[in-house]
Write an enzyme that holds these catalytic residues in place. Structure first.
Site, PDB file in Angstrom:
ATOM      1  N   LYS A 163       0.875  -1.183   0.000  1.00  0.00           N
ATOM      2  CA  LYS A 163       0.000   0.000   0.000  1.00  0.00           C
ATOM      3  C   LYS A 163       0.905   1.224   0.000  1.00  0.00           C
ATOM      4  O   LYS A 163       1.648   1.470   0.948  1.00  0.00           O
ATOM      5  CB  LYS A 163      -0.914   0.061   1.223  1.00  0.00           C
ATOM      6  CG  LYS A 163      -1.963   1.174   1.008  1.00  0.00           C
ATOM      7  CD  LYS A 163      -2.680   1.614   2.252  1.00  0.00           C
ATOM      8  CE  LYS A 163      -2.064   2.787   2.949  1.00  0.00           C
ATOM      9  NZ  LYS A 163      -2.014   4.043   2.168  1.00  0.00           N
TER      10      LYS A 163
ATOM     11  N   GLU B 173      -1.070   7.595   0.368  1.00  0.00           N
ATOM     12  CA  GLU B 173      -2.044   8.349  -0.436  1.00  0.00           C
ATOM     13  C   GLU B 173      -1.443   9.664  -0.940  1.00  0.00           C
ATOM     14  O   GLU B 173      -1.916  10.238  -1.910  1.00  0.00           O
ATOM     15  CB  GLU B 173      -3.333   8.618   0.362  1.00  0.00           C
ATOM     16  CG  GLU B 173      -3.171   9.350   1.681  1.00  0.00           C
ATOM     17  CD  GLU B 173      -2.865   8.423   2.854  1.00  0.00           C
ATOM     18  OE1 GLU B 173      -2.105   7.453   2.678  1.00  0.00           O
ATOM     19  OE2 GLU B 173      -3.382   8.688   3.959  1.00  0.00           O
TER      20      GLU B 173
ATOM     21  N   GLY C 153       6.235   4.542   8.902  1.00  0.00           N
ATOM     22  CA  GLY C 153       5.383   5.717   9.045  1.00  0.00           C
ATOM     23  C   GLY C 153       5.515   6.276  10.449  1.00  0.00           C
ATOM     24  O   GLY C 153       6.543   6.079  11.114  1.00  0.00           O
ATOM     25  N   SER C 154       4.489   6.944  10.899  1.00  0.00           N
ATOM     26  CA  SER C 154       4.554   7.602  12.209  1.00  0.00           C
ATOM     27  C   SER C 154       4.343   6.594  13.346  1.00  0.00           C
ATOM     28  O   SER C 154       3.800   5.495  13.141  1.00  0.00           O
ATOM     29  CB  SER C 154       3.474   8.677  12.282  1.00  0.00           C
ATOM     30  OG  SER C 154       2.210   8.072  12.161  1.00  0.00           O
TER      31      SER C 154
ATOM     32  N   GLY D 236       1.903   3.362  13.504  1.00  0.00           N
ATOM     33  CA  GLY D 236       2.572   2.090  13.770  1.00  0.00           C
ATOM     34  C   GLY D 236       1.873   1.318  14.888  1.00  0.00           C
ATOM     35  O   GLY D 236       1.711   0.097  14.830  1.00  0.00           O
TER      36      GLY D 236
ATOM     37  N   GLU E 246       9.165   0.645  11.229  1.00  0.00           N
ATOM     38  CA  GLU E 246      10.200   1.698  11.111  1.00  0.00           C
ATOM     39  C   GLU E 246       9.464   3.013  11.292  1.00  0.00           C
ATOM     40  O   GLU E 246       8.686   3.413  10.411  1.00  0.00           O
ATOM     41  CB  GLU E 246      10.875   1.651   9.732  1.00  0.00           C
ATOM     42  CG  GLU E 246      11.629   0.372   9.419  1.00  0.00           C
ATOM     43  CD  GLU E 246      12.955   0.239  10.138  1.00  0.00           C
ATOM     44  OE1 GLU E 246      13.332   1.156  10.889  1.00  0.00           O
ATOM     45  OE2 GLU E 246      13.613  -0.793   9.944  1.00  0.00           O
TER      46      GLU E 246
ATOM     47  N   GLN F 262       0.690  18.825   5.947  1.00  0.00           N
ATOM     48  CA  GLN F 262       2.024  18.820   6.561  1.00  0.00           C
ATOM     49  C   GLN F 262       2.468  20.248   6.880  1.00  0.00           C
ATOM     50  O   GLN F 262       3.009  20.522   7.948  1.00  0.00           O
ATOM     51  CB  GLN F 262       3.039  18.171   5.602  1.00  0.00           C
ATOM     52  CG  GLN F 262       2.816  16.695   5.362  1.00  0.00           C
ATOM     53  CD  GLN F 262       2.954  15.873   6.628  1.00  0.00           C
ATOM     54  OE1 GLN F 262       3.819  16.137   7.467  1.00  0.00           O
ATOM     55  NE2 GLN F 262       2.098  14.885   6.808  1.00  0.00           N
TER      56      GLN F 262
HETATM   57  P1  NAD Z   1       1.713   7.960   8.520  1.00  0.00           P
HETATM   58  O1  NAD Z   1       1.854   7.148   9.744  1.00  0.00           O
HETATM   59  O2  NAD Z   1       0.742   9.062   8.502  1.00  0.00           O
HETATM   60  O3  NAD Z   1       1.316   7.031   7.277  1.00  0.00           O
HETATM   61  C1  NAD Z   1       2.132   5.944   6.878  1.00  0.00           C
HETATM   62  C2  NAD Z   1       1.296   4.971   6.089  1.00  0.00           C
HETATM   63  O4  NAD Z   1       0.331   4.387   6.961  1.00  0.00           O
HETATM   64  C3  NAD Z   1       0.506   5.596   4.941  1.00  0.00           C
HETATM   65  O5  NAD Z   1       0.539   4.734   3.828  1.00  0.00           O
HETATM   66  C4  NAD Z   1      -0.892   5.691   5.513  1.00  0.00           C
HETATM   67  O6  NAD Z   1      -1.901   5.664   4.527  1.00  0.00           O
HETATM   68  C5  NAD Z   1      -0.947   4.438   6.364  1.00  0.00           C
HETATM   69  N1  NAD Z   1      -1.954   4.436   7.412  1.00  0.00           N
HETATM   70  C6  NAD Z   1      -2.518   5.503   8.046  1.00  0.00           C
HETATM   71  N2  NAD Z   1      -3.426   5.073   8.952  1.00  0.00           N
HETATM   72  C7  NAD Z   1      -3.414   3.721   8.902  1.00  0.00           C
HETATM   73  C8  NAD Z   1      -4.111   2.705   9.611  1.00  0.00           C
HETATM   74  N3  NAD Z   1      -5.012   2.991  10.543  1.00  0.00           N
HETATM   75  N4  NAD Z   1      -3.830   1.415   9.324  1.00  0.00           N
HETATM   76  C9  NAD Z   1      -2.895   1.104   8.394  1.00  0.00           C
HETATM   77  N5  NAD Z   1      -2.221   2.018   7.675  1.00  0.00           N
HETATM   78  C10 NAD Z   1      -2.476   3.311   7.927  1.00  0.00           C
HETATM   79  O7  NAD Z   1       3.175   8.474   8.168  1.00  0.00           O
HETATM   80  P2  NAD Z   1       3.612   9.405   6.948  1.00  0.00           P
HETATM   81  O8  NAD Z   1       3.186  10.796   7.253  1.00  0.00           O
HETATM   82  O9  NAD Z   1       3.221   8.783   5.664  1.00  0.00           O
HETATM   83  O10 NAD Z   1       5.205   9.290   7.015  1.00  0.00           O
HETATM   84  C11 NAD Z   1       5.961  10.100   7.846  1.00  0.00           C
HETATM   85  C12 NAD Z   1       6.375   9.316   9.069  1.00  0.00           C
HETATM   86  O11 NAD Z   1       7.107   8.173   8.666  1.00  0.00           O
HETATM   87  C13 NAD Z   1       7.295  10.109   9.962  1.00  0.00           C
HETATM   88  O12 NAD Z   1       6.969   9.866  11.313  1.00  0.00           O
HETATM   89  C14 NAD Z   1       8.659   9.536   9.631  1.00  0.00           C
HETATM   90  O13 NAD Z   1       9.605   9.716  10.639  1.00  0.00           O
HETATM   91  C15 NAD Z   1       8.324   8.107   9.395  1.00  0.00           C
HETATM   92  N6  NAD Z   1       9.365   7.431   8.601  1.00  0.00           N
HETATM   93  C16 NAD Z   1      10.183   6.537   9.220  1.00  0.00           C
HETATM   94  C17 NAD Z   1      11.209   5.899   8.516  1.00  0.00           C
HETATM   95  C18 NAD Z   1      12.140   4.905   9.185  1.00  0.00           C
HETATM   96  O14 NAD Z   1      12.891   4.241   8.493  1.00  0.00           O
HETATM   97  N7  NAD Z   1      12.129   4.794  10.498  1.00  0.00           N
HETATM   98  C19 NAD Z   1      11.374   6.198   7.156  1.00  0.00           C
HETATM   99  C20 NAD Z   1      10.529   7.117   6.548  1.00  0.00           C
HETATM  100  C21 NAD Z   1       9.513   7.725   7.286  1.00  0.00           C
END
Ligand code: NAD
Length: 499
Positions: A188, A191, A241-242, A246, A264, A345
């Site tokens: 996935k 978006e 993601g965040s 997570g 991650e 953002q």
């Molecule tokens: P986010 O958590 O908002 O979204 C990440 C993904 O999760 C997206 O595809 C989103 O659609 C999906 N998502 C959202 N709600 C969900 C749910 N309830 N169930 C399943 N999936 C869901 O994060 P973001 O804004 O896309 O990315 C930025 C974040 O990612 C920052 O916190 C950044 O530090 C982190 N990040 C970490 C690493 C790493 O390697 N540690 C690398 C890149 C980004």
């Protein structure tokens, strides 16, 4: 513009008669929900495309395709898989310009960062050609009367959920080890940045990967993402993601089929600049880390601690570097800082700055940047003397915003650097080897840079988050292990009495 951009789902390499140029060997399918969402260019506010929103039927179709493809893909010889990965890597490198444009329109990627990202994605694909030959079990004679051994075997259907900030590298970090070890994958995309990933899907088909081996569903997190996280037939999920999301993914995995989870997550990385550091080199490394990709980098050094003896000189150098870079629409290839990923953002960063500015002294920036009255830009920002309890010190800002504090002693620097729930990448700048080794040992992070900052990354080095920054590691064999289950096999050659 939107008609020439692929925004549909990539399931089973399936043919859909509609809207596919007959010369193209790859095809996509429309979402069964018949729903789409709109994507806007964050540099110009212009409409880019209507993107398909995958629902339950689509996710089920992707899982069914992956399940069907699994036995043949698992048994495909390593050298055949290696050939596909190498072809794919070349195709990705050759598509750099197009991938940059897709990522630029969706989330404001600059040309300079796109080069880093596309080459990283291509490199990871090449790295995984043949990597499965290094996956081996163990044997032993430690069980009386038996020869025992272990097998490392793929899960079958696995999934990855991607962030938007470095979507192509994250895509490669999840698909390459999963596919190399014989799994079939559902991805996935975020978006906010679905377009580049869909282009790479087309390249998978062109490289010759069989139908169903890779499937991509686009859509929002609470719908498409949670359907994947709670799917009963997906046995492993890798999420980037965040932290907040997570935790939701982990909860959904636990509440459904207890699928294996790798996370991650976010960061708030410190950089400590000691009095003996090369000040100009340290300032440049710190600036690049927090400023690349408009500060939208999980490992970026967003908290800087500088020894009081060099604070003035270092601060002057950092302010000069942060304020001398070009900001603008990244359709101009020379632009260093593009917009934030989208309006949400930008507004989030402005809100954090508004709440936190009173906690320190603003040396530059501190607000949204006006670029021809359009788009979603933030001024490069440095705020000094910010207390560790300020929202500026505790919250991942994900923008070109760095806080600067001075310290007196090594103990104070270590204690303050570790005073966080995050633990992705810590950096120190010093010429003192003993101090460097001590800090490498005691900094609480998945990576430590000695005289360097993120995104410094070795291809054979792990990416791991400590504390709330993640669970598990990715990259090279650390990532490969994530996609394998271990089985014990007992071969008995004689009865031995139990002692
Ligand atoms: P986010 O958590 O908002 O979204 C990440 C993904 O999760 C997206 O595809 C989103 O659609 C999906 N998502 C959202 N709600 C969900 C749910 N309830 N169930 C399943 N999936 C869901 O994060 P973001 O804004 O896309 O990315 C930025 C974040 O990612 C920052 O916190 C950044 O530090 C982190 N990040 C970490 C690493 C790493 O390697 N540690 C690398 C890149 C980004």
């Amino acid at each position: 513009m939107s008609s020439s951009i692929e925004t549909r789902l990539f399931i089973n390499n399936e043919a859909s008669e509609a809207a596919v140029p007959d010369s193209q060997a790859y095809q996509f399918v429309e979402s069964k929900t018949e729903k789409t969402y709109k994507l806007y260019n964050p540099a110009t506010d212009e409409f880019v495309a209507d993107v398909h929103q995958a629902g339950a039927q689509d996710v089920d179709a992707a899982v069914a395709a992956a399940e069907a493809a699994f036995p043949a893909w698992r048994d495909t010889p390593v050298h055949v898989k290696a050939g596909l990965f190498n072809k794919l890597s070349t195709l990705i490198s050759q598509s750099k310009e197009e991938l940059w444009n897709l990522e630029r329109m969706a989330m404001g990627r600059t040309f300079g960062f796109a080069h880093f990202e596309v080459m990283g994605c291509a490199g990871l694909m090449a790295q995984h050609a043949g990597i499965a030959l290094h996956v081996q079990g163990k044997s032993s004679l430690n069980t009386p009367g038996m020869i025992t051994f272990t097998l490392k075997q793929p899960y079958g259907v696995v999934a990855g959920i991607l962030p938007w900030n470095v979507s192509l590298i994250m895509f490669a970090m999840k698909t390459a080890p999963a596919l190399a070890t014989g799994n079939c994958v559902i991805i996935k995309s975020s978006e906010k940045s679905p377009l580049g990933v869909l282009k790479v899907a087309a390249l998978f088909k062109e490289a010759g990967f069989p139908p169903g081996v890779l499937n991509i569903v686009t859509g929002t997190g609470p719908t498409t993402g949670s359907l994947i996280a709670s799917h009963m037939k997906i046995r492993k999920i890798a999420f980037t993601g965040s932290i907040a999301t997570g935790k939701k993914v982990m909860a959904a995995a636990a509440a459904s089929n207890l699928k294996n989870v790798t996370l991650e997550l976010g960061g708030k990385s410190p950089a400590i600049i000691f009095g003996d550091a090369d000040i100009q080199k340290a300032a440049l490394a710190v600036q690049m880390s927090i400023h690349l990709n408009s500060g939208q980098h999980c490992q970026a050094n967003s908290r800087v601690f500088v020894h009081e003896s060099i604070a003035n000189e270092f601060t002057e150098a950092l302010v000069k570097l942060m304020t001398s870079r070009s900001i603008g629409d990244p359709s101009d290839k020379s632009v260093f800082q593009g917009p934030q990923g989208d309006k949400i953002q930008k507004e989030r960063i402005v809100s954090i700055l508004e709440q936190g500015k009173k906690d320190g002294t603003v040396l530059c920036g501190g607000k949204a940047a006006d670029v021809n009255g359009k788009g979603h830009f933030i001024e490069p920002t440095i705020i000094k003397d910010v207390g560790d309890a300020s929202i500026l010190a505790t919250e991942e800002i994900f923008g070109p915003v760095v806080i600067l504090n001075t310290f007196k002693t090594d103990e104070e620097a270590l204690e303050r650097a570790n005073n966080t729930e995050y633990g992705l990448y810590s950096s120190i700048y010093t010429k003192d080897v003993e101090r460097a080794l001590k800090f490498a040992t005691f900094l609480e992070a998945g990576a430590v840079g000695l005289n360097c900052s993120a995104p410094t990354q070795g291809m054979d080095m792990p990416v791991s988050g400590w504390k709330q920054s993640g669970i598990g590691s990715e990259m090279h064999m650390y990532g490969v292990e994530n996609y394998l289950q271990t089985k014990a096999v007992y071969m008995k050659y004689e009865d031995v009495p139990f002692h």
